[in-house]
Each structure stands twice: as C-alpha cells, then as structure tokens.
Design a protein around this motif. Structure first.
Motif, PDB file in Angstrom:
ATOM      1  N   HIS A  99       0.828  -1.213   0.000  1.00  0.00           N
ATOM      2  CA  HIS A  99       0.000   0.000   0.000  1.00  0.00           C
ATOM      3  C   HIS A  99       0.864   1.266   0.000  1.00  0.00           C
ATOM      4  O   HIS A  99       0.494   2.290  -0.568  1.00  0.00           O
ATOM      5  CB  HIS A  99      -0.960   0.007   1.206  1.00  0.00           C
ATOM      6  N   VAL A 100       2.013   1.185   0.618  1.00  0.00           N
ATOM      7  CA  VAL A 100       2.916   2.336   0.673  1.00  0.00           C
ATOM      8  C   VAL A 100       3.516   2.596  -0.712  1.00  0.00           C
ATOM      9  O   VAL A 100       3.656   3.752  -1.146  1.00  0.00           O
ATOM     10  CB  VAL A 100       4.020   2.086   1.729  1.00  0.00           C
ATOM     11  N   ILE A 101       3.848   1.525  -1.399  1.00  0.00           N
ATOM     12  CA  ILE A 101       4.378   1.650  -2.763  1.00  0.00           C
ATOM     13  C   ILE A 101       3.309   2.240  -3.691  1.00  0.00           C
ATOM     14  O   ILE A 101       3.593   3.107  -4.522  1.00  0.00           O
ATOM     15  CB  ILE A 101       4.857   0.266  -3.265  1.00  0.00           C
ATOM     16  N   ARG A 102       2.075   1.762  -3.532  1.00  0.00           N
ATOM     17  CA  ARG A 102       0.969   2.289  -4.334  1.00  0.00           C
ATOM     18  C   ARG A 102       0.866   3.801  -4.161  1.00  0.00           C
ATOM     19  O   ARG A 102       0.752   4.559  -5.112  1.00  0.00           O
ATOM     20  CB  ARG A 102      -0.348   1.627  -3.891  1.00  0.00           C
ATOM     21  N   ARG A 103       0.940   4.226  -2.914  1.00  0.00           N
ATOM     22  CA  ARG A 103       0.849   5.652  -2.603  1.00  0.00           C
ATOM     23  C   ARG A 103       2.009   6.429  -3.232  1.00  0.00           C
ATOM     24  O   ARG A 103       1.802   7.484  -3.849  1.00  0.00           O
ATOM     25  CB  ARG A 103       0.837   5.826  -1.077  1.00  0.00           C
ATOM     26  N   ALA A 104       3.213   5.885  -3.107  1.00  0.00           N
ATOM     27  CA  ALA A 104       4.391   6.571  -3.645  1.00  0.00           C
ATOM     28  C   ALA A 104       4.320   6.682  -5.164  1.00  0.00           C
ATOM     29  O   ALA A 104       4.776   7.677  -5.747  1.00  0.00           O
ATOM     30  CB  ALA A 104       5.664   5.823  -3.225  1.00  0.00           C
ATOM     31  N   CYS A 105       3.724   5.668  -5.809  1.00  0.00           N
ATOM     32  CA  CYS A 105       3.659   5.667  -7.286  1.00  0.00           C
ATOM     33  C   CYS A 105       2.754   6.766  -7.832  1.00  0.00           C
ATOM     34  O   CYS A 105       2.851   7.131  -9.005  1.00  0.00           O
ATOM     35  CB  CYS A 105       3.213   4.296  -7.794  1.00  0.00           C
ATOM     36  N   GLN A 106       1.882   7.306  -6.991  1.00  0.00           N
ATOM     37  CA  GLN A 106       1.049   8.428  -7.422  1.00  0.00           C
ATOM     38  C   GLN A 106       1.908   9.662  -7.734  1.00  0.00           C
ATOM     39  O   GLN A 106       1.495  10.547  -8.467  1.00  0.00           O
ATOM     40  CB  GLN A 106       0.016   8.783  -6.339  1.00  0.00           C
ATOM     41  N   ASP A 107       3.104   9.695  -7.136  1.00  0.00           N
ATOM     42  CA  ASP A 107       3.981  10.851  -7.351  1.00  0.00           C
ATOM     43  C   ASP A 107       5.025  10.597  -8.438  1.00  0.00           C
ATOM     44  O   ASP A 107       5.943  11.396  -8.612  1.00  0.00           O
ATOM     45  CB  ASP A 107       4.704  11.205  -6.036  1.00  0.00           C
ATOM     46  N   ILE A 108       4.921   9.460  -9.128  1.00  0.00           N
ATOM     47  CA  ILE A 108       5.908   9.123 -10.165  1.00  0.00           C
ATOM     48  C   ILE A 108       5.189   8.954 -11.502  1.00  0.00           C
ATOM     49  O   ILE A 108       4.132   8.319 -11.563  1.00  0.00           O
ATOM     50  CB  ILE A 108       6.635   7.800  -9.802  1.00  0.00           C
ATOM     51  N   ASN A 109       5.755   9.499 -12.562  1.00  0.00           N
ATOM     52  CA  ASN A 109       5.199   9.276 -13.897  1.00  0.00           C
ATOM     53  C   ASN A 109       5.723   7.948 -14.437  1.00  0.00           C
ATOM     54  O   ASN A 109       6.798   7.864 -15.027  1.00  0.00           O
ATOM     55  CB  ASN A 109       5.597  10.430 -14.822  1.00  0.00           C
ATOM     56  N   GLY A 133       4.894  -6.239  -5.098  1.00  0.00           N
ATOM     57  CA  GLY A 133       4.591  -6.292  -6.524  1.00  0.00           C
ATOM     58  C   GLY A 133       5.830  -6.129  -7.386  1.00  0.00           C
ATOM     59  O   GLY A 133       5.743  -5.921  -8.592  1.00  0.00           O
ATOM     60  N   GLU A 134       6.989  -6.218  -6.768  1.00  0.00           N
ATOM     61  CA  GLU A 134       8.254  -6.047  -7.492  1.00  0.00           C
ATOM     62  C   GLU A 134       8.548  -7.259  -8.382  1.00  0.00           C
ATOM     63  O   GLU A 134       7.988  -8.330  -8.195  1.00  0.00           O
ATOM     64  CB  GLU A 134       9.410  -5.830  -6.502  1.00  0.00           C
ATOM     65  N   ASP A 135       9.480  -7.055  -9.338  1.00  0.00           N
ATOM     66  CA  ASP A 135       9.912  -8.153 -10.211  1.00  0.00           C
ATOM     67  C   ASP A 135      11.032  -8.961  -9.584  1.00  0.00           C
ATOM     68  O   ASP A 135      11.063 -10.176  -9.694  1.00  0.00           O
ATOM     69  CB  ASP A 135      10.417  -7.578 -11.554  1.00  0.00           C
ATOM     70  N   ARG A 136      11.967  -8.256  -8.975  1.00  0.00           N
ATOM     71  CA  ARG A 136      13.127  -8.932  -8.388  1.00  0.00           C
ATOM     72  C   ARG A 136      13.461  -8.300  -7.046  1.00  0.00           C
ATOM     73  O   ARG A 136      13.165  -7.116  -6.827  1.00  0.00           O
ATOM     74  CB  ARG A 136      14.357  -8.813  -9.302  1.00  0.00           C
ATOM     75  N   ARG A 137      14.086  -9.125  -6.200  1.00  0.00           N
ATOM     76  CA  ARG A 137      14.524  -8.646  -4.882  1.00  0.00           C
ATOM     77  C   ARG A 137      16.011  -8.873  -4.724  1.00  0.00           C
ATOM     78  O   ARG A 137      16.542  -9.895  -5.158  1.00  0.00           O
ATOM     79  CB  ARG A 137      13.820  -9.431  -3.766  1.00  0.00           C
ATOM     80  N   GLY A 138      16.654  -7.924  -4.051  1.00  0.00           N
ATOM     81  CA  GLY A 138      18.076  -8.084  -3.756  1.00  0.00           C
ATOM     82  C   GLY A 138      18.355  -7.788  -2.295  1.00  0.00           C
ATOM     83  O   GLY A 138      17.622  -7.022  -1.658  1.00  0.00           O
ATOM     84  N   VAL A 139      19.399  -8.421  -1.767  1.00  0.00           N
ATOM     85  CA  VAL A 139      19.802  -8.155  -0.384  1.00  0.00           C
ATOM     86  C   VAL A 139      21.275  -7.760  -0.374  1.00  0.00           C
ATOM     87  O   VAL A 139      22.089  -8.342  -1.095  1.00  0.00           O
ATOM     88  CB  VAL A 139      19.537  -9.381   0.527  1.00  0.00           C
ATOM     89  N   VAL A 140      21.588  -6.745   0.414  1.00  0.00           N
ATOM     90  CA  VAL A 140      22.973  -6.292   0.573  1.00  0.00           C
ATOM     91  C   VAL A 140      23.454  -6.684   1.966  1.00  0.00           C
ATOM     92  O   VAL A 140      22.761  -6.444   2.956  1.00  0.00           O
ATOM     93  CB  VAL A 140      23.090  -4.754   0.415  1.00  0.00           C
ATOM     94  N   LEU A 141      24.620  -7.294   2.010  1.00  0.00           N
ATOM     95  CA  LEU A 141      25.238  -7.679   3.283  1.00  0.00           C
ATOM     96  C   LEU A 141      26.650  -7.127   3.250  1.00  0.00           C
ATOM     97  O   LEU A 141      27.412  -7.432   2.330  1.00  0.00           O
ATOM     98  CB  LEU A 141      25.258  -9.215   3.364  1.00  0.00           C
ATOM     99  N   SER A 142      27.000  -6.288   4.223  1.00  0.00           N
ATOM    100  CA  SER A 142      28.357  -5.751   4.184  1.00  0.00           C
ATOM    101  C   SER A 142      29.308  -6.742   4.841  1.00  0.00           C
ATOM    102  O   SER A 142      28.914  -7.518   5.713  1.00  0.00           O
ATOM    103  CB  SER A 142      28.414  -4.387   4.875  1.00  0.00           C
ATOM    104  N   VAL A 143      30.556  -6.702   4.421  1.00  0.00           N
ATOM    105  CA  VAL A 143      31.528  -7.674   4.934  1.00  0.00           C
ATOM    106  C   VAL A 143      31.900  -7.401   6.390  1.00  0.00           C
ATOM    107  O   VAL A 143      32.595  -8.195   7.013  1.00  0.00           O
ATOM    108  CB  VAL A 143      32.813  -7.722   4.069  1.00  0.00           C
TER     109      VAL A 143
END
Lengths: 222, 222
Positions: A99-109, A133-143
């Motif tokens: 729902h937060v992403i939906r809201r944010a997308c209102q401000d993006i063309n 609703g994303e296509d891909r997910r990534g995770v960052v882990l610092s050394v």
C-alpha cells in the motif's frame, strides 16, 4: 487470534501487491526491491549505480525510512526522480508494504520510467515478508556484518534473487572469510548470484550493472 | 482494527514485562537488554565482557536469534550459563518479547545469578518496542554503519540507557565522523553515555565494564 490477524494483514498486502504487479506490467516498468540491515551501504551503492546508468535507462527511486530524508537527498543529487516514504506516517512500519508503494507511485510518472528501484527500510527481518509487486529482490550484506548472517536470517536470503557483499575494500582489515559468506548465502538459496562490490573502488560494479540491465531488458522484451 | 490488535499485543507484553520486573526484583537480578542491527558485534563484545567479568559477578545470558545456535555456542565457551531462544518457534519473531524471556528464565537458576544479559534479535527497529522487564537497555552501533543511524532509527536510541560505538579499530579505514555519530546519539537521547569500543584492541572496555558493574551494584544495594 494474534496469528489470524497477522495472516489477514499479509493477505491484504498480497492482494495489493498483485494489483501493483499488474500496474507495473501495464506500464512496462521493471521494479527492483533492495533490502538490507541498516548501514550496509544500500544508498551509497545506489548513488553509484544511478551515476553509472546515466540516461541509459529512465529510472525512478522510492526510498523507505522511518524518519529523515537523508537517503532521498543523497539519491536526488544524481538527478533521478526520488520519492521518500517516511513510515512514521504509516505507524512507524519497519518495512515497506504494497500500500505504501501504491501511494508513492502516485507521485511518479510511470510512463516515463523503465526501472523503479525501491530502497527498503533497513531491516534484515521484516521486509522479507512483504511482497510489494516487485519483479526482483536483492539483499545487501556488508563484509563487516559477519559471515553467518544468511544462516541466521534465512528468510531474507531465501526470498531474494540476488545478493551483494558490500564494502569489500575493507576485507584487508577484517577477519572475514568471503568465500564462507558466499557459501552460506548459497546454502540458503543455491541459485542466486552473489556480487562482491566496493563502492569506494568500483570493484564488482560491472557485473552488477550488467545483471541489472539484463533484467530490465528481459522485462521490456516480454 | 489492525492498530487495535497491535495495541492489544503491546498491552499484553507490557503486563508480562511488569511481572518479569517483579520476579527479577525479588531474585535480586540486574537485567540488561542489548540490542543492535545484525552484525554490529554484540556477541563478540559480550564474549569479551564475560571473560573480563570472570567470576566477579555471577552471570547468565539469554540469546535471541531467529535461527541457529551460533551465538549461544560462542558465549557458552566463556563458561557462563547461556539459554538460546530461536524465535522461529515463536512465529519467527523479529524481537524478543516478555513471554519469551519468561520461558527462557525457567531454564536459569535466578537465585544463583546477579546479572542477566539478554542479547536481542539483530534488528534496529522492532525490539525497541518490546519491554521485557529489564532494568537497563543498551544499543550497539558499529562505526561501519554510518553516522546518521540514530536520526533514522530514533526510537531505539530513545529507549536505551547507554550506547556503544563498536569496531572503532576500523576508524582509520573509514570515512566516518565519530564525533558526529556521538552527537547524533545525544541529539535523540541527550543523557545517555556513549562507549567507544574495540573488542579487537580492548580499547574502551574499562569504561563500559565500570558502567555495567556500577549498575549491578546499585540494584543489589537497593
């Protein structure tokens, strides 16, 4: 009772995530959700990524934080459109939901972008449970975070399609077994690529950028 | 509806936390809840702390993780009694709640200890919301995590009685403004002490150990 309600919240999120996915498909936007602990270097990595992308792929970014617009300010300096979500307006949520992403997308063309990157709230636990609703997910882990984190936080590594080991320029100063970290990631999720990156030296950026561009191209073709 | 249920969960936790607090008071046990992101060095810091404490203060440790007994295994090597909680048996919780501590205490002879240290699940967000009946709370932030984290995750720093800046031996290799980090912590919570520690070199351990011992002594006197 508690469990039932949590189930209902997750179900509602799932329904909205599917609607988002449909919307992103119609608009031809590839959506990438980047997650990690606080301080693993997500923002720095994205700033460098956006600089290298230049105008090659029209991109927008949604940044989630509980408070502050620090990350959005840093990302906006690249000239890319950035929408900051502060979850303290959504109950101080420790993750971004559909729902937060939906809201944010209102401000993006969305018609004007091919790539939407979502920088999630810094948290190695909860964001893994929420599809947006994303296509891909990534995770960052610092050394600097230790080799065992994939085994201790397996859900995050299980739901992701790629992983980044960041800050590898610090390896000479750490007692850190990089190969063990990669092995632990692939124990939890055998098929995902692991990119070893240093934003400081630029090491590893070519491989990661190539992966990202291929993902965007594959979506545009389909 | 959702909010109401969350409220009820927090209320139930609060009630049980007060019961725990009563139990710890009766047994004369000082309870310290240590929180941080994953990989900030909590376990390493505690192993060194337990070694330095030796037999001076009878101590037990409760360690929370979603999965694995890695941390408990490392802590148990110091000879101190360690109880591992895996929250995947409690719905994969991203924090330790009062009921989990109550359960863990069944496996500890509270009459025999003066100090109970709780190493929380690695998460800079959710654990801050759950009182467990502890006397004091601490947060560890490693110097690799960036200076702005106190401003981005203010609740955690607000509920704590002390903070640790860990891994300061890495400062020469980082673009990190330690004074700014301390300033940001004290912007959110003006009165808490900040201990700058390196488990590797031992720097800063004396001040932190003195603080801890004073806290335990104050509880025993009262």
């Amino acid at each position: 009772m508690e469990v039932k309600v949590v189930r209902r919240v997750l179900d509602a999120n799932e329904t909205m995530a599917q609607e988002n996915r449909q919307m992103f498909a119609e608009k031809g936007v590839f959506v990438f959700n980047l997650m990690s602990s606080p301080g693993s270097g997500k923002t720095t990595m994205l700033v460098e990524t956006l600089k290298r992308l230049g105008s090659e792929i029209p991109t927008a970014v949604i940044v989630g934080d509980i408070c502050t617009t620090n990350d959005a300010d840093r990302l906006a300096q690249t000239g890319v459109e950035v929408v900051q979500i502060n979850t303290d307006q959504f109950g101080g949520d420790c993750h971004l939901g559909a729902h937060v992403i939906r809201r944010a997308c209102q401000d993006i063309n969305l018609d004007a972008v091919d790539l939407l990157i979502v920088e999630n709230v810094g948290n190695l636990v909860c964001p893994a449970e929420f599809d947006m609703g994303e296509d891909r997910r990534g995770v960052v882990l610092s050394v600097t975070e230790g080799e065992d984190k994939p085994l201790k936080y397996p859900l995050m590594f299980r739901v992701c399609d790629m992983a980044v080991l960041s800050k590898i320029d610090l390896l000479p100063y750490l007692d850190y077994d990089k190969d063990l970290a990669v092995k632990n990631i692939n124990t939890v999720n055998p098929n995902i690529p692991v990119f070893c990156l240093s934003t400081r030296t630029g090491e590893g950026f070519e491989a990661w950028m190539e992966w990202l561009k291929n993902q965007v191209a594959a979506k545009n073709k389909s």
